[in-house]
Design a protein around this motif. Structure first.
Motif, PDB file in Angstrom:
ATOM      1  N   GLY A 102       4.813   6.928  -0.462  1.00 49.31           N
ATOM      2  CA  GLY A 102       4.797   7.408   0.523  1.00 49.31           C
ATOM      3  C   GLY A 102       5.502   6.714   1.957  1.00 49.31           C
ATOM      4  O   GLY A 102       6.874   7.380   1.615  1.00 49.31           O
ATOM      5  N   GLY A 103       5.375   6.544   3.038  1.00 50.23           N
ATOM      6  CA  GLY A 103       6.048   6.399   4.175  1.00 50.23           C
ATOM      7  C   GLY A 103       7.836   5.447   4.142  1.00 50.23           C
ATOM      8  O   GLY A 103       8.180   5.395   4.894  1.00 50.23           O
ATOM      9  N   ALA A 104       6.924   4.592   2.900  1.00 43.57           N
ATOM     10  CA  ALA A 104       8.237   2.896   2.893  1.00 43.57           C
ATOM     11  C   ALA A 104       9.318   4.353   2.398  1.00 43.57           C
ATOM     12  O   ALA A 104      10.511   3.890   2.700  1.00 43.57           O
ATOM     13  CB  ALA A 104       7.782   2.366   1.938  1.00 43.57           C
ATOM     14  N   LEU A 105       9.070   4.513   1.537  1.00 44.03           N
ATOM     15  CA  LEU A 105      10.418   6.245   1.479  1.00 44.03           C
ATOM     16  C   LEU A 105      11.347   6.084   2.189  1.00 44.03           C
ATOM     17  O   LEU A 105      13.067   6.414   2.829  1.00 44.03           O
ATOM     18  CB  LEU A 105      10.127   6.979   0.421  1.00 44.03           C
ATOM     19  N   ASP A 106      10.844   6.691   3.360  1.00 48.60           N
ATOM     20  CA  ASP A 106      11.272   6.922   4.994  1.00 48.60           C
ATOM     21  C   ASP A 106      11.832   5.678   5.797  1.00 48.60           C
ATOM     22  O   ASP A 106      13.126   6.121   5.749  1.00 48.60           O
ATOM     23  CB  ASP A 106      10.396   7.501   5.751  1.00 48.60           C
ATOM     24  N   THR A 107      11.159   4.717   5.361  1.00 48.81           N
ATOM     25  CA  THR A 107      11.850   3.603   6.352  1.00 48.81           C
ATOM     26  C   THR A 107      12.113   2.337   5.878  1.00 48.81           C
ATOM     27  O   THR A 107      13.460   1.555   6.281  1.00 48.81           O
ATOM     28  CB  THR A 107      10.256   3.257   7.254  1.00 48.81           C
ATOM     29  N   VAL A 108      12.522   2.402   4.747  1.00 50.63           N
ATOM     30  CA  VAL A 108      12.886   1.277   3.864  1.00 50.63           C
ATOM     31  C   VAL A 108      14.093   1.808   2.862  1.00 50.63           C
ATOM     32  O   VAL A 108      13.988   2.465   1.957  1.00 50.63           O
ATOM     33  CB  VAL A 108      11.719   0.339   3.002  1.00 50.63           C
ATOM     34  N   ILE A 109      15.261   1.253   3.537  1.00 55.32           N
ATOM     35  CA  ILE A 109      16.854   1.408   1.881  1.00 55.32           C
ATOM     36  C   ILE A 109      16.827   0.455   1.160  1.00 55.32           C
ATOM     37  O   ILE A 109      17.405  -0.592   1.106  1.00 55.32           O
ATOM     38  CB  ILE A 109      17.625   1.740   3.183  1.00 55.32           C
ATOM     39  N   ASP A 110      17.016   0.190   0.196  1.00 56.50           N
ATOM     40  CA  ASP A 110      16.291   0.354  -1.393  1.00 56.50           C
ATOM     41  C   ASP A 110      17.781  -0.799  -1.493  1.00 56.50           C
ATOM     42  O   ASP A 110      18.810   0.050  -1.487  1.00 56.50           O
ATOM     43  CB  ASP A 110      15.825   1.350  -2.418  1.00 56.50           C
ATOM     44  N   GLY A 111      17.708  -2.240  -1.360  1.00 58.42           N
ATOM     45  CA  GLY A 111      18.687  -2.897  -1.818  1.00 58.42           C
ATOM     46  C   GLY A 111      19.125  -3.200  -0.436  1.00 58.42           C
ATOM     47  O   GLY A 111      20.798  -3.812  -0.003  1.00 58.42           O
ATOM     48  N   LYS A 112      18.694  -2.895   0.834  1.00 57.94           N
ATOM     49  CA  LYS A 112      20.148  -2.809   2.307  1.00 57.94           C
ATOM     50  C   LYS A 112      18.970  -3.162   2.936  1.00 57.94           C
ATOM     51  O   LYS A 112      19.090  -4.307   3.377  1.00 57.94           O
ATOM     52  CB  LYS A 112      21.149  -1.622   2.330  1.00 57.94           C
ATOM     53  N   GLY A 120       0.396  -1.019   0.192  1.00 62.85           N
ATOM     54  CA  GLY A 120       0.127   0.009  -0.341  1.00 62.85           C
ATOM     55  C   GLY A 120       0.947   1.131  -0.280  1.00 62.85           C
ATOM     56  O   GLY A 120       2.198   1.186   0.508  1.00 62.85           O
ATOM     57  N   ASP A 121       0.442   1.882  -0.085  1.00 62.86           N
ATOM     58  CA  ASP A 121       0.730   3.911   0.048  1.00 62.86           C
ATOM     59  C   ASP A 121       0.663   4.046   1.335  1.00 62.86           C
ATOM     60  O   ASP A 121      -0.838   4.857   1.253  1.00 62.86           O
ATOM     61  CB  ASP A 121       0.144   4.369  -1.221  1.00 62.86           C
ATOM     62  N   GLU A 122       1.232   4.339   2.562  1.00 69.13           N
ATOM     63  CA  GLU A 122       0.711   4.788   3.551  1.00 69.13           C
ATOM     64  C   GLU A 122       1.744   5.852   4.037  1.00 69.13           C
ATOM     65  O   GLU A 122       2.739   6.625   3.428  1.00 69.13           O
ATOM     66  CB  GLU A 122       1.197   3.345   4.384  1.00 69.13           C
ATOM     67  N   ASP A 123       1.025   6.251   5.133  1.00 65.64           N
ATOM     68  CA  ASP A 123       1.379   7.960   5.445  1.00 65.64           C
ATOM     69  C   ASP A 123       2.471   7.294   5.859  1.00 65.64           C
ATOM     70  O   ASP A 123       3.673   8.262   5.885  1.00 65.64           O
ATOM     71  CB  ASP A 123       0.408   8.519   6.316  1.00 65.64           C
ATOM     72  N   PHE A 124       3.078   6.408   6.669  1.00 64.63           N
ATOM     73  CA  PHE A 124       4.431   6.121   7.950  1.00 64.63           C
ATOM     74  C   PHE A 124       4.209   4.425   7.313  1.00 64.63           C
ATOM     75  O   PHE A 124       4.897   4.129   6.314  1.00 64.63           O
ATOM     76  CB  PHE A 124       4.152   6.841   8.384  1.00 64.63           C
TER      77      PHE A 124
END
Length: 373
Positions: free
Chosen positions: A298-308, A274-278
């Motif tokens: 959404g919030g995944a861009l702040d909490t998940v480091i792509d590839g890491k 989903g596209d979540e607020d956090f």
């Protein structure tokens, strides 16, 4: 040192979720502050709230809020717009809807911890996606939403300082309210989760089963690829999701926190389509030492480091998620990196950064700060 007289404001207390966890943390920081809210049912929220001084609006007398509080949409602006907070130097609203519109004393500083600008006002096409709205709502809802948006934007201008829970929410606050904000990530109980070497093959969903969460993408992708998927949670979309599911998808219903922690630690990866607020569950999975496959918005861009610490798929489609599922099975993730990233969102960090933001706001308006807790 005596701190400012403080009041807390919350939209409603008829369900237990991330917003209510934030409220509990706020009350831990301001234990003598009364809590103003539209309505409150002790049976539907954490028992911790029974110890709070909770003051409800006249909406408490409307029985409809127990079964369908969304139907009270026209009344929330009236209830909070008429709610006046007496004898407060600092008002902190914990808002994803209308409680930011309270009337504060002239001398008070109002800090709004914004979970999101009201989704069903400003992004109705996203919020209502997949919902079976009655035919009459197509005629009546647009003018009501237009009126409520005007009220909401005007209410936002009375806030002294906005705090946003993520970069995406900060961007929405700028877009919809024309206001700047400061990011303070919400609290996650990361200490509840422990990594294990006993990891299984199944992917995991932990979520309320409602349409905008897009659990259907995970069900379809895992069914098409023959991958095991375990789904923890319940909700009004469950019947539709079961109809989509193949033999590799298992519905576990709601589980106690203890069992959820075990599921997190043993999954191949958590899926977050989903596209979540956090989004708290991606942080919880990383605290349990497991990667996340999340929609890159959404919030995944702040909490998940792509590839890491996981993989961000770029299109909200079955094909894009399926490609990410194939990719994640070929990758190795380091537990230490996953846990370290999760700890950025701990309850301790929330308390520290929130108090810093509140005190900076008070100082900027010539008011004494909140003492160290």
């Amino acid at each position: 040192m005596t701190g400012p007289r403080t009041a807390l404001v919350h939209d409603w207390l008829n369900q237990q979720g991330g917003a209510e966890n934030v409220l509990a943390e706020l009350h831990g920081l301001f234990p003598t502050a009364p809590v103003f809210t539209s309505f409150y049912d002790p049976a539907l929220v954490d028992p911790v709230f029974e110890r709070l001084d909770i003051r409800r609006t006249w909406l408490q007398r409307f029985p409809l809020w127990r079964t369908n509080h969304q139907a009270l949409l026209p009344f929330y602006p009236l209830a909070f717009g008429s709610l006046r907070i007496p004898e407060a130097d600092l008002v902190i609203s914990n808002s994803s809807a209308f409680c930011k519109g309270v009337r504060t004393p002239p001398q008070a500083v109002h800090v709004c911890y914004c979970l999101t600008p009201t989704r069903f006002l400003w992004m109705p096409e996203v919020y209502l996606a997949g919902e079976r709205a009655p035919v009459w709502s197509r005629v009546l809802l647009p003018p009501v939403l237009a009126w409520a948006r005007r009220w909401d934007r005007q209410a936002a201008q009375r806030v002294t300082q906005f705090l946003a829970i993520s970069t995406a929410v900060a961007q929405r606050i700028r877009r919809f309210y024309g206001r700047s904000s400061r990011i303070v990530y919400p609290p996650v109980d990361v200490d509840r989760f422990k990594p294990t070497t006993d990891v299984g093959d199944a992917f995991l969903i932990v979520s309320r089963l409602i349409p905008y969460k897009r659990i259907d993408l995970a069900v379809r992708a895992c069914t098409e690829l023959g991958l095991p998927l375990r789904i923890v949670g319940s909700g009004r979309a469950e019947a539709d999701l079961r109809a989509l599911a193949g033999p590799t998808v298992r519905f576990l219903g709601r589980l106690p926190d203890r069992d959820v922690s075990v599921e997190m630690a043993r999954c191949r990866a958590l899926l977050f389509p989903g596209d979540e607020d956090f989004g708290i569950t991606p942080v919880e999975a990383q605290a349990a030492g497991r990667p996340v496959v999340a929609y890159g918005s959404g919030g995944a861009l702040d909490t998940v480091i792509d590839g890491k610490t996981g993989i961000l798929f770029r299109e909200q489609t079955v094909a894009s998620l399926g490609a990410a599922l194939r990719q994640v099975q070929t990758m190795t993730f380091h537990t230490d990196a996953l846990v370290a990233n999760a700890r950025r969102f701990s309850r301790q960090n929330f308390r520290r950064t929130l108090l810093e933001a509140v005190n900076d706001t008070l100082k900027g308006h010539g008011r004494p700060p909140v003492p160290d807790v």
